[in-house]
Design an enzyme around this catalytic site. Structure first.
Site, PDB file in Angstrom:
ATOM      1  N   GLY A 150      -0.040  -4.610   1.649  1.00  0.00           N
ATOM      2  CA  GLY A 150      -1.408  -4.264   2.028  1.00  0.00           C
ATOM      3  C   GLY A 150      -1.936  -5.065   3.200  1.00  0.00           C
ATOM      4  N   ALA A 187       1.076  -3.508  12.584  1.00  0.00           N
ATOM      5  CA  ALA A 187       1.171  -4.635  13.530  1.00  0.00           C
ATOM      6  C   ALA A 187       2.482  -4.552  14.318  1.00  0.00           C
ATOM      7  CB  ALA A 187       1.069  -5.954  12.779  1.00  0.00           C
ATOM      8  N   ASP A 223      -5.644   0.198  10.134  1.00  0.00           N
ATOM      9  CA  ASP A 223      -4.649  -0.840  10.410  1.00  0.00           C
ATOM     10  C   ASP A 223      -4.276  -0.922  11.890  1.00  0.00           C
ATOM     11  OD1 ASP A 223      -4.781  -0.922   7.687  1.00  0.00           O
ATOM     12  OD2 ASP A 223      -2.622  -0.981   7.356  1.00  0.00           O
TER      13      ASP A 223
HETATM   14  O1  PMV Z   1      -3.177  -1.781   0.547  1.00  0.00           O
HETATM   15  P1  PMV Z   1      -3.426  -0.990   1.783  1.00  0.00           P
HETATM   16  O2  PMV Z   1      -3.583  -1.757   3.029  1.00  0.00           O
HETATM   17  O3  PMV Z   1      -2.447   0.132   1.898  1.00  0.00           O
HETATM   18  O4  PMV Z   1      -4.905  -0.397   1.633  1.00  0.00           O
HETATM   19  C1  PMV Z   1      -5.214   0.780   1.027  1.00  0.00           C
HETATM   20  C2  PMV Z   1      -6.685   0.960   1.091  1.00  0.00           C
HETATM   21  C3  PMV Z   1      -7.170   2.145   0.287  1.00  0.00           C
HETATM   22  O5  PMV Z   1      -8.580   2.187   0.433  1.00  0.00           O
HETATM   23  C4  PMV Z   1      -6.840   1.987  -1.178  1.00  0.00           C
HETATM   24  C5  PMV Z   1      -6.555   3.443   0.784  1.00  0.00           C
HETATM   25  C6  PMV Z   1      -7.012   3.898   2.147  1.00  0.00           C
HETATM   26  O6  PMV Z   1      -6.325   4.773   2.727  1.00  0.00           O
HETATM   27  O7  PMV Z   1      -8.059   3.447   2.648  1.00  0.00           O
END
Ligand code: PMV
Length: 323
Positions: free
Chosen positions: A107, A113, A154
């Protein structure tokens, strides 16, 4: 034609507030962190471009052509490589090395990156120039291959750095006055799938629409309040809001016994607040501290318990040329 050797790095990210509810149009806040991916491009006299990833595949160099095969983990980067090389004359041949300090699948935006650092390096290599908007957009192409329908948080944050508030496809930069606070990022080392956790919340929402909507509304209120406190610099209040957000994520059932164990350890320290970050179900906990020395002690304590911990400032720098 570009220089002989080019190095760019790009940061990972954490979601500070609003994960999961953001999927349904509520706001979320994210910040760049100081764990970075790095891409080095050198000119080669080989016939074809090549890619090496010593962290993932030591001793392997992969040739990059339309027809060449690479391991599945590297497909998105091969895809980017081909997009960026498309219009280039074949006289200069790049040799690319990707490394990263960002743990994958936790996450922290590791794939974005890497994509951003690769895109920036190849743009500079081929054109002796780069452009942040283009880097963000091209890097998004590989994110789509990996995640299907990513939000775009991201790659945006890794490109521009700093912090953003994201709502319904719109991103706005945030200014922060809490620059003297530190985040400790604790990797539970429990693997999780964002897709599965998003689906889990989706099912819960179908079964208990009112309950889940009420939780989303509370998360939204916390996120707007957090934005205010980030802008005014009240780290104590931000910590309190992180604790509240964590409780609500647990109500959404995206917690994990190991995450609860980490929270229990962190609560014995001088933390201002802590919460899970990202999809949950494993992955990382973030904890906020006012003093570096305390953050450092906590990092040591956490590592003794068998987890991985990193200290980061918030609102770190985006993609940058390392030479
Ligand atoms: O854990 P990550 O960085 O993949 O974050 C997911 C964030 C969520 O809100 C759960 C999903 C999204 O697409 O925003």
């Amino acid at each position: 034609m570009g220089a002989d050797s080019i190095v760019f790095s790009a940061p990972g990210k954490v979601i500070l507030f609003g994960e999961h509810s953001v999927v349904y149009g509520h706001p979320a806040i994210a910040t760049a962190i100081n764990l970075r991916a790095k891409c080095e491009v050198t000119k080669s006299s080989d016939k074809f471009p090549s890619l090496s990833t010593p962290d993932l595949f030591p001793d392997h160099i992969f040739t990059i052509t339309e027809k060449s095969e690479v391991p599945i983990e590297l497909e998105p980067f091969k895809h980017l490589f081909l997009i960026l090389s498309e219009s280039q004359k074949k006289i200069i041949c790049p040799k690319v090395k990707l490394t990263s300090a960002i743990p994958p699948s936790s996450g922290l935006g590791s794939s974005a990156a890497t994509a951003v650092s690769l895109t920036a390096s190849l743009m500079k290599f081929y054109n002796n120039d780069y452009n942040l908007e283009k880097i963000r957009d091209i890097a998004f192409e590989s994110e789509k291959l990996i995640h299907g329908f990513p939000s775009g948080i991201d790659n945006t944050i890794s490109t521009f750095g700093g912090g953003i508030i994201y709502e319904r496809g719109q991103m706005a930069p945030l200014t922060s006055k809490i620059s003297s606070s530190f985040l400790v990022i604790i990797n539970s080392l429990v693997p999780r799938s964002t897709k599965e956790l998003v689906e889990k919340v989706q099912k819960k929402r179908e079964n208990e629409p009112k309950n889940v909507q009420a939780i989303f509304n509370q998360i939204e209120a916390i996120t707007w309040e957090a934005k205010k406190q980030i802008e005014s610099g009240d780290s104590v209040e931000i910590g309190r809001l992180m604790n509240e957000n964590h409780k609500l994520l647990e109500k959404l059932e995206v917690g994990h016994p190991i995450l609860s164990k980490i929270v229990g350890i962190i609560d014995q320290t001088k933390t201002l607040g802590r919460k899970l970050t990202g999809a949950g179900g494993g992955g990382c906990i973030i904890a906020l501290f006012d003093e570096f020395s305390t953050a450092k002690e906590v990092t040591k304590l956490i590592e003794k318990k068998g987890f991985r911990a990193y200290i980061s400032n918030i609102f770190e720098t985006g993609v940058k040329n390392e030479q």
